[in-house]
Design a protein around this motif. Structure first.
Motif, mmCIF file in Angstrom:
data_model
loop_
_atom_site.group_PDB
_atom_site.id
_atom_site.type_symbol
_atom_site.label_atom_id
_atom_site.label_comp_id
_atom_site.label_asym_id
_atom_site.label_seq_id
_atom_site.Cartn_x
_atom_site.Cartn_y
_atom_site.Cartn_z
ATOM 1 N N ALA A 4 8.825 -6.632 12.569
ATOM 2 C CA ALA A 4 8.213 -5.837 11.505
ATOM 3 C C ALA A 4 8.905 -4.484 11.417
ATOM 4 C CB ALA A 4 6.724 -5.650 11.770
ATOM 5 N N ILE A 5 9.482 -4.202 10.247
ATOM 6 C CA ILE A 5 10.127 -2.914 10.005
ATOM 7 C C ILE A 5 9.198 -2.091 9.116
ATOM 8 C CG2 ILE A 5 12.154 -1.725 9.089
ATOM 9 C CD1 ILE A 5 13.785 -4.228 9.696
ATOM 10 N N LEU A 6 8.717 -0.991 9.643
ATOM 11 C CA LEU A 6 7.765 -0.143 8.940
ATOM 12 C C LEU A 6 8.454 0.651 7.834
ATOM 13 C CD1 LEU A 6 4.888 1.163 8.822
ATOM 14 C CD2 LEU A 6 5.784 2.886 10.419
ATOM 15 N N LEU A 7 7.821 0.705 6.682
ATOM 16 C CA LEU A 7 8.282 1.558 5.580
ATOM 17 C C LEU A 7 7.179 2.548 5.223
ATOM 18 C CD1 LEU A 7 9.888 -1.084 3.159
ATOM 19 C CD2 LEU A 7 11.038 0.275 4.919
ATOM 20 N N TYR A 8 7.589 3.749 4.869
ATOM 21 C CA TYR A 8 6.648 4.761 4.394
ATOM 22 C C TYR A 8 7.422 5.681 3.460
ATOM 23 C CZ TYR A 8 8.997 7.379 8.087
ATOM 24 O OH TYR A 8 9.964 7.954 8.880
ATOM 25 N N ASP A 9 6.719 6.379 2.606
ATOM 26 C CA ASP A 9 7.380 7.228 1.619
ATOM 27 C C ASP A 9 8.293 8.247 2.290
ATOM 28 O OD1 ASP A 9 7.640 8.133 -1.196
ATOM 29 O OD2 ASP A 9 6.779 9.989 -0.396
ATOM 30 N N ASN A 10 9.539 8.337 1.809
ATOM 31 C CA ASN A 10 10.507 9.332 2.273
ATOM 32 C C ASN A 10 11.207 8.923 3.576
ATOM 33 O OD1 ASN A 10 11.509 11.638 0.977
ATOM 34 N ND2 ASN A 10 10.609 13.001 2.499
ATOM 35 N N VAL A 32 10.071 -8.847 8.465
ATOM 36 C CA VAL A 32 9.209 -8.435 7.362
ATOM 37 C C VAL A 32 9.258 -6.919 7.240
ATOM 38 C CG1 VAL A 32 7.679 -10.424 7.523
ATOM 39 C CG2 VAL A 32 7.146 -8.377 8.837
ATOM 40 N N PHE A 33 9.324 -6.445 6.006
ATOM 41 C CA PHE A 33 9.178 -5.024 5.729
ATOM 42 C C PHE A 33 7.713 -4.791 5.386
ATOM 43 C CE2 PHE A 33 13.712 -5.623 5.102
ATOM 44 C CZ PHE A 33 14.244 -4.486 5.688
ATOM 45 N N VAL A 34 7.099 -3.860 6.102
ATOM 46 C CA VAL A 34 5.657 -3.674 5.999
ATOM 47 C C VAL A 34 5.329 -2.221 5.678
ATOM 48 C CG1 VAL A 34 5.500 -3.354 8.510
ATOM 49 C CG2 VAL A 34 3.461 -3.985 7.233
ATOM 50 N N ALA A 35 4.331 -2.019 4.813
ATOM 51 C CA ALA A 35 3.894 -0.673 4.434
ATOM 52 C C ALA A 35 2.396 -0.700 4.164
ATOM 53 C CB ALA A 35 4.652 -0.198 3.191
ATOM 54 N N GLU A 36 1.832 0.469 3.901
ATOM 55 C CA GLU A 36 0.401 0.522 3.598
ATOM 56 C C GLU A 36 0.059 -0.398 2.432
ATOM 57 O OE1 GLU A 36 -2.013 4.234 3.851
ATOM 58 O OE2 GLU A 36 -0.039 5.171 4.025
ATOM 59 N N ARG A 57 -2.252 -4.416 7.048
ATOM 60 C CA ARG A 57 -3.348 -5.282 7.480
ATOM 61 C C ARG A 57 -2.932 -6.747 7.606
ATOM 62 N NH1 ARG A 57 -6.851 -4.946 1.823
ATOM 63 N NH2 ARG A 57 -5.260 -5.912 0.473
ATOM 64 N N ASP A 58 -1.797 -7.110 6.995
ATOM 65 C CA ASP A 58 -1.330 -8.496 7.039
ATOM 66 C C ASP A 58 -0.475 -8.799 8.266
ATOM 67 O OD1 ASP A 58 -2.523 -9.003 4.540
ATOM 68 O OD2 ASP A 58 -0.748 -8.233 3.491
ATOM 69 N N VAL A 59 -0.014 -7.763 8.939
ATOM 70 C CA VAL A 59 0.879 -7.942 10.093
ATOM 71 C C VAL A 59 0.138 -7.433 11.325
ATOM 72 C CG1 VAL A 59 3.129 -7.359 11.089
ATOM 73 C CG2 VAL A 59 2.901 -7.653 8.613
ATOM 74 N N THR A 60 -0.332 -8.339 12.135
ATOM 75 C CA THR A 60 -1.218 -7.956 13.232
ATOM 76 C C THR A 60 -0.635 -8.180 14.626
ATOM 77 O OG1 THR A 60 -2.283 -10.132 13.177
ATOM 78 C CG2 THR A 60 -3.271 -8.387 11.831
ATOM 79 N N ARG A 61 0.349 -9.082 14.733
ATOM 80 C CA ARG A 61 0.906 -9.373 16.052
ATOM 81 C C ARG A 61 2.429 -9.552 16.003
ATOM 82 N NH1 ARG A 61 -2.649 -10.487 20.039
ATOM 83 N NH2 ARG A 61 -1.062 -11.593 21.233
ATOM 84 N N PRO A 62 3.148 -8.554 15.512
ATOM 85 C CA PRO A 62 4.611 -8.684 15.506
ATOM 86 C C PRO A 62 5.148 -8.627 16.931
ATOM 87 C CG PRO A 62 3.982 -6.458 14.904
ATOM 88 C CD PRO A 62 2.705 -7.251 14.992
ATOM 89 N N VAL A 80 -0.950 4.506 9.338
ATOM 90 C CA VAL A 80 0.271 4.103 10.046
ATOM 91 C C VAL A 80 0.092 4.228 11.552
ATOM 92 C CG1 VAL A 80 2.661 4.783 10.507
ATOM 93 C CG2 VAL A 80 1.865 4.564 8.149
ATOM 94 N N LEU A 81 -0.441 5.367 12.006
ATOM 95 C CA LEU A 81 -0.605 5.594 13.446
ATOM 96 C C LEU A 81 -1.579 4.577 14.047
ATOM 97 C CD1 LEU A 81 -0.774 9.503 13.609
ATOM 98 C CD2 LEU A 81 1.231 8.021 13.795
ATOM 99 N N GLY A 82 -2.663 4.315 13.344
ATOM 100 C CA GLY A 82 -3.633 3.348 13.837
ATOM 101 C C GLY A 82 -3.056 1.948 13.913
ATOM 102 N N TRP A 83 -2.251 1.589 12.908
ATOM 103 C CA TRP A 83 -1.610 0.274 12.915
ATOM 104 C C TRP A 83 -0.662 0.148 14.097
ATOM 105 C CZ3 TRP A 83 3.636 -1.127 12.109
ATOM 106 C CH2 TRP A 83 3.861 -2.508 11.966
#
Length: 206
Positions: A4-10, A32-36, A57-62, A80-83
């Motif tokens: 899982a590669i996290l994406l966020y604005d900026n 998978v590219f994952v974001a809020e 919420r769709d990616v729970t056990r990468p 993001v931090l909680g995830w």
């Protein structure tokens, strides 16, 4: 194996695409590219976007998480931090590139650990109880941090070698023809002319 590669604005695009190009060579892996929210996410140039195909919420056990950096990393984004805290409990490897380590640190995942980041952020990461190091790639248990931007390629290849073997990593390096021959020897503050270092410091952004 899910990566899982996290994406966020900026975010910084190369921070994400370097590990993608290397780790996607893992056998039987899904990246998978994952974001809020699913959909396009703008990078720090505001001209390029990556598409998040999954929501947090769709990616729970990468098995592997990759957190890219950016000039304004998501240090106060509780979603993001909680995830990250949640999925880290089951990851085999939790990784970051550049100031992505600040996000991991803000989530409390690097407390008391050694880590690296962009050279401009090494002082900042101390605030989170992290021992900074100027190394290009740092392993501390299952946590792998890479220095600035281009170091994400090194991190990806190093981790690929640990998981799938040196030959697999070498084959990927050859396939992407990763054979750095930079036109200038100014890739670190120790090597760059003092005037250039001060110019970059003055810009105030990673």
């Amino acid at each position: 194996m899910q990566i899982a590669i996290l994406l966020y604005d900026n975010f910084t695009a190369l921070d994400a695409i370097g590990p993608f190009q290397t780790l996607s060579a893992l056998p039987d892996s899904e990246v998978v590219f994952v974001a809020e929210e699913a959909g396009p996410v703008l990078d720090d140039t505001r001209t390029l976007s990556f598409v998040a195909t999954k929501e947090l919420r769709d990616v729970t056990r990468p098995d592997i998480v990759v957190v890219p950096g950016g000039p304004a990393p998501a240090l106060d984004n509780e979603a993001v931090l909680g995830w990250l805290r949640s999925v880290d409990s089951a990851t085999t490897w939790t990784t970051s590139v550049c100031t992505g380590s600040l996000i991991l640190a803000a989530a409390g995942l690097l407390n008391g650990r050694r880590a690296t980041s962009h050279w401009l952020a090494l002082e900042q990461i101390k605030q989170f109880g992290v021992e900074p190091t100027g190394q290009r790639v740092v392993f501390d248990g299952k946590y792998v941090t890479a220095a600035g931007v281009s170091a994400g390629i090194d991190m990806g290849l190093t981790l690929l070698g640990k998981i799938a073997g040196d030959e697999c990593a070498q084959a990927r390096q050859l396939l992407i023809e990763y054979d750095p021959q930079p036109p200038y020897d100014a890739g670190s503050p120790q090597k760059a002319p003092a005037s250039v270092v001060e110019m970059v410091r003055g810009q105030g952004a990673v």
